[in-house]
Design an enzyme around this catalytic site. Sequence first.
Site, PDB file in Angstrom:
ATOM      1  N   SER A   1       0.860  -1.193   0.000  1.00 29.33           N
ATOM      2  CA  SER A   1       0.000   0.000   0.000  1.00 29.33           C
ATOM      3  C   SER A   1       0.889   1.233   0.000  1.00 29.33           C
ATOM      4  CB  SER A   1      -0.867   0.002   1.263  1.00 29.33           C
ATOM      5  OG  SER A   1      -1.486   1.265   1.437  1.00 29.33           O
TER       6      SER A   1
ATOM      7  N   TYR B   1      -1.465  -0.890  10.378  1.00 28.46           N
ATOM      8  CA  TYR B   1      -1.660  -1.400   9.008  1.00 28.46           C
ATOM      9  C   TYR B   1      -0.489  -0.935   8.135  1.00 28.46           C
ATOM     10  CZ  TYR B   1      -3.672  -1.356   4.241  1.00 28.46           C
ATOM     11  OH  TYR B   1      -3.894  -1.507   2.886  1.00 28.46           O
TER      12      TYR B   1
ATOM     13  N   LYS C   1       2.408  -3.162   6.134  1.00 29.83           N
ATOM     14  CA  LYS C   1       2.633  -3.055   4.687  1.00 29.83           C
ATOM     15  C   LYS C   1       4.075  -2.647   4.383  1.00 29.83           C
ATOM     16  CE  LYS C   1      -1.543  -4.070   3.086  1.00 29.83           C
ATOM     17  NZ  LYS C   1      -1.758  -5.248   2.235  1.00 29.83           N
TER      18      LYS C   1
HETATM   19  N1  LIG Z   1      -8.612  -0.300  -1.757  1.00 28.69           N
HETATM   20  C1  LIG Z   1      -7.558   0.492  -1.527  1.00 28.69           C
HETATM   21  O1  LIG Z   1      -7.657   1.728  -1.585  1.00 28.69           O
HETATM   22  C2  LIG Z   1      -6.234  -0.127  -1.215  1.00 28.69           C
HETATM   23  C3  LIG Z   1      -5.139   0.717  -1.132  1.00 28.69           C
HETATM   24  C4  LIG Z   1      -3.887   0.179  -0.841  1.00 28.69           C
HETATM   25  C5  LIG Z   1      -3.747  -1.175  -0.658  1.00 28.69           C
HETATM   26  N2  LIG Z   1      -4.833  -1.987  -0.731  1.00 28.69           N
HETATM   27  C6  LIG Z   1      -4.603  -3.429  -0.544  1.00 28.69           C
HETATM   28  O2  LIG Z   1      -5.202  -4.152  -1.601  1.00 28.69           O
HETATM   29  C7  LIG Z   1      -5.594  -5.450  -1.143  1.00 28.69           C
HETATM   30  C8  LIG Z   1      -7.027  -5.730  -1.540  1.00 28.69           C
HETATM   31  O3  LIG Z   1      -7.858  -4.734  -1.002  1.00 28.69           O
HETATM   32  P1  LIG Z   1      -9.309  -4.392  -1.613  1.00 28.69           P
HETATM   33  O4  LIG Z   1      -9.457  -2.937  -1.470  1.00 28.69           O
HETATM   34  O5  LIG Z   1      -9.500  -5.020  -2.930  1.00 28.69           O
HETATM   35  O6  LIG Z   1     -10.251  -5.107  -0.534  1.00 28.69           O
HETATM   36  P2  LIG Z   1     -11.798  -5.565  -0.623  1.00 28.69           P
HETATM   37  O7  LIG Z   1     -12.502  -4.949  -1.774  1.00 28.69           O
HETATM   38  O8  LIG Z   1     -12.336  -5.366   0.752  1.00 28.69           O
HETATM   39  O9  LIG Z   1     -11.686  -7.127  -0.917  1.00 28.69           O
HETATM   40  C9  LIG Z   1     -11.037  -7.928  -0.020  1.00 28.69           C
HETATM   41  C10 LIG Z   1     -11.053  -9.348  -0.532  1.00 28.69           C
HETATM   42  O10 LIG Z   1     -10.240 -10.151   0.333  1.00 28.69           O
HETATM   43  C11 LIG Z   1     -11.026 -11.196   0.887  1.00 28.69           C
HETATM   44  N3  LIG Z   1     -10.467 -11.460   2.195  1.00 28.69           N
HETATM   45  C12 LIG Z   1     -10.375 -10.640   3.261  1.00 28.69           C
HETATM   46  N4  LIG Z   1      -9.777 -11.254   4.288  1.00 28.69           N
HETATM   47  C13 LIG Z   1      -9.431 -12.493   3.841  1.00 28.69           C
HETATM   48  C14 LIG Z   1      -8.800 -13.610   4.421  1.00 28.69           C
HETATM   49  N5  LIG Z   1      -8.368 -13.585   5.700  1.00 28.69           N
HETATM   50  N6  LIG Z   1      -8.633 -14.734   3.676  1.00 28.69           N
HETATM   51  C15 LIG Z   1      -9.064 -14.782   2.396  1.00 28.69           C
HETATM   52  N7  LIG Z   1      -9.678 -13.748   1.790  1.00 28.69           N
HETATM   53  C16 LIG Z   1      -9.865 -12.630   2.512  1.00 28.69           C
HETATM   54  C17 LIG Z   1     -12.451 -10.693   0.833  1.00 28.69           C
HETATM   55  O11 LIG Z   1     -13.422 -11.723   0.808  1.00 28.69           O
HETATM   56  P3  LIG Z   1     -13.971 -12.417   2.179  1.00 28.69           P
HETATM   57  O12 LIG Z   1     -14.366 -11.298   3.095  1.00 28.69           O
HETATM   58  O13 LIG Z   1     -15.095 -13.284   1.738  1.00 28.69           O
HETATM   59  O14 LIG Z   1     -12.828 -13.220   2.715  1.00 28.69           O
HETATM   60  C18 LIG Z   1     -12.425  -9.988  -0.522  1.00 28.69           C
HETATM   61  O15 LIG Z   1     -12.492 -10.926  -1.579  1.00 28.69           O
HETATM   62  C19 LIG Z   1      -5.306  -5.457   0.361  1.00 28.69           C
HETATM   63  O16 LIG Z   1      -4.049  -6.048   0.576  1.00 28.69           O
HETATM   64  C20 LIG Z   1      -5.246  -3.982   0.721  1.00 28.69           C
HETATM   65  O17 LIG Z   1      -4.429  -3.756   1.849  1.00 28.69           O
HETATM   66  C21 LIG Z   1      -6.076  -1.502  -1.006  1.00 28.69           C
END
Ligand SMILES: NC(=O)c1ccc[n+]([C@@H]2O[C@H](COP(=O)([O-])OP(=O)(O)OC[C@H]3O[C@@H](n4cnc5c(N)ncnc54)[C@H](OP(=O)(O)O)[C@@H]3O)[C@@H](O)[C@H]2O)c1
Length: 257
Positions: free
Chosen positions: A150, A163, A167
């Site tokens: 991130s 968090y 990261k």
């Molecule tokens: N969105 C942002 O702005 C952003 C920015 C920087 C970094 N990131 C990083 O990008 C990654 C994905 O984030 P996102 O924004 O796409 O999240 P999201 O839309 O909330 O999706 C999260 C996904 O992960 C699954 N999940 C969560 N905990 C899990 C676990 N313990 N085991 C297996 N699956 C799990 C969820 O499904 P279930 O709940 O069914 O398990 C869902 O499929 C993360 O590493 C996050 O830190 C995101």
Amino acid sequence: MSASSAVPFSLAGKTALITGASRGIGLAIAQTFARAGANVVLNARKADVLAAAVEGIAAEGQQAKALAMNAGRVEDAPALIAAAVALFGGLDILVNNAAANPIYGPVELATPEIFAKIMGVNLHAPFELAKAARPHLAARGGGSIINMSSIGGRNPEPGLGIYSVSKAALLSLTQVLAKEWGADGITVNAICPGLIKTDFSSALWSNEKTMQHMLRQQPIQRIGEGDDIAAMALYLVSDAARFTTGATFTVDGGYLA
Ligand SMILES: NC(=O)c1ccc[n+]([C@@H]2O[C@H](COP(=O)([O-])OP(=O)(O)OC[C@H]3O[C@@H](n4cnc5c(N)ncnc54)[C@H](OP(=O)(O)O)[C@@H]3O)[C@@H](O)[C@H]2O)c1
């Protein structure tokens, strides 16, 4: 480009496991890899949402299978990798994308339990999954691992203290694995997304004040989409990036520029 890879971004014949792939960034990556010809294993905890995601990919005529398990449970990492390998008979690509952020606020809100949970899901589990995947990747002559970090891992964001620490450590883990496993033909890289419109970040983008504050510092004046990250992920696991390892790629509309 070598003669054997006329289309450097093709993933034909490769199998990829993406954790946290039922929605958001992980789903966008799974869809993109599948369109590039990969067999994709989508992992998440909730089986019904996961099944719908897999059906969507299969409806486009691509190869996708579901693996409903908790990718944050360190002790289950070998079983998760073994189950993924069994689905398509091997593994070439691991995307450590699932993460947890149970609190938003001052750093002192992080109790020992919360600290352990964030580190367990965001750092330790990706390490155990990578370790378990390593012999399978090596058996295919090499492979690729992506760790989803991130912008908070490069520059901590207010309210996202521990968090951000997890990261940042994931970026260091990326370098360690790249150095130790390069001789096996395994590349390990990290992506640092900026603000991407998903459920995970809704506390940020649904707050108009926070959103405007972020966009004021961002040359590209929009929130990111999962596809913006998936395109970078495709590059990193493709033949085009075969000389790239231990690196961090920031995809943030220029926010940290
Ligand atoms: N969105 C942002 O702005 C952003 C920015 C920087 C970094 N990131 C990083 O990008 C990654 C994905 O984030 P996102 O924004 O796409 O999240 P999201 O839309 O909330 O999706 C999260 C996904 O992960 C699954 N999940 C969560 N905990 C899990 C676990 N313990 N085991 C297996 N699956 C799990 C969820 O499904 P279930 O709940 O069914 O398990 C869902 O499929 C993360 O590493 C996050 O830190 C995101």
